[in-house]
Write an enzyme that holds these catalytic residues in place. Structure first.
Site, mmCIF file in Angstrom:
data_model
loop_
_atom_site.group_PDB
_atom_site.id
_atom_site.type_symbol
_atom_site.label_atom_id
_atom_site.label_comp_id
_atom_site.label_asym_id
_atom_site.label_seq_id
_atom_site.Cartn_x
_atom_site.Cartn_y
_atom_site.Cartn_z
ATOM 1 N N ARG A 125 -6.854 2.751 3.261
ATOM 2 C CA ARG A 125 -7.463 4.086 3.268
ATOM 3 C C ARG A 125 -8.703 4.127 2.381
ATOM 4 N NH1 ARG A 125 -3.896 8.288 1.370
ATOM 5 N NH2 ARG A 125 -3.215 6.671 -0.059
ATOM 6 N N ASN A 175 -1.654 7.659 5.927
ATOM 7 C CA ASN A 175 -0.515 6.775 6.152
ATOM 8 C C ASN A 175 0.544 7.549 6.920
ATOM 9 O OD1 ASN A 175 -1.565 4.569 4.779
ATOM 10 N ND2 ASN A 175 -0.606 5.114 2.850
#
Length: 96
Positions: free
Chosen positions: A22, A40
Site C-alpha cells: 500500500r 487490504n
C-alpha cells in the site's frame, strides 16, 4: 472520459500484504499523478482503484511490481466509472 482519463479496479493476489504494497502504491501514484485508493482485504488480497491515463496507470503498476518482497501472482482488473474531481491517492480507511 475527459483527457483520456480512465479508472480501474484491481484486485491483487500473492504476497501483497505485510510487504509495503500500500505504501509503494501511494508513492507511485503520487509520483505519476494518478489518483484513487488502496486497501487490504480480509481474504489476503489487496484492492485498488486507480485513475489516470493508460500511461500513468501502467507506470504505477510497473513501480509496484518492482517493490522488494512484493510478489503479485494474479491481478483481476476491470474498468469502473471515473470519479470526477478526485484528487490524491489514499489508503481506503483515510477516505471513509
Amino acid at each position: 472520459m475527459a483527457d483520456g482519463i480512465i479508472r480501474k479496479r484491481l484486485v491483487f493476489s500473492g504476497v501483497v500484504q505485510g510487504v509495503g504494497f500500500r505504501w509503494r502504491s501511494r508513492r507511485a501514484a503520487e509520483a505519476f499523478g494518478a489518483t484513487g485508493w488502496v486497501r487490504n482485504d480480509w481474504s489476503g488480497t489487496v484492492t485498488m482503484e486507480l485513475q489516470g491515463t493508460e500511461a500513468q496507470i501502467a507506470a504505477v503498476l510497473a513501480a509496484i511490481e518492482r517493490g522488494s518482497y512484493i510478489r503479485i501472482e494474479s491481478v483481476d482488473a476491470r474498468d469502473v466509472p471515473v470519479e470526477k474531481n478526485e484528487s490524491g491517492f489514499f489508503f481506503a480507511d483515510e477516505r471513509w
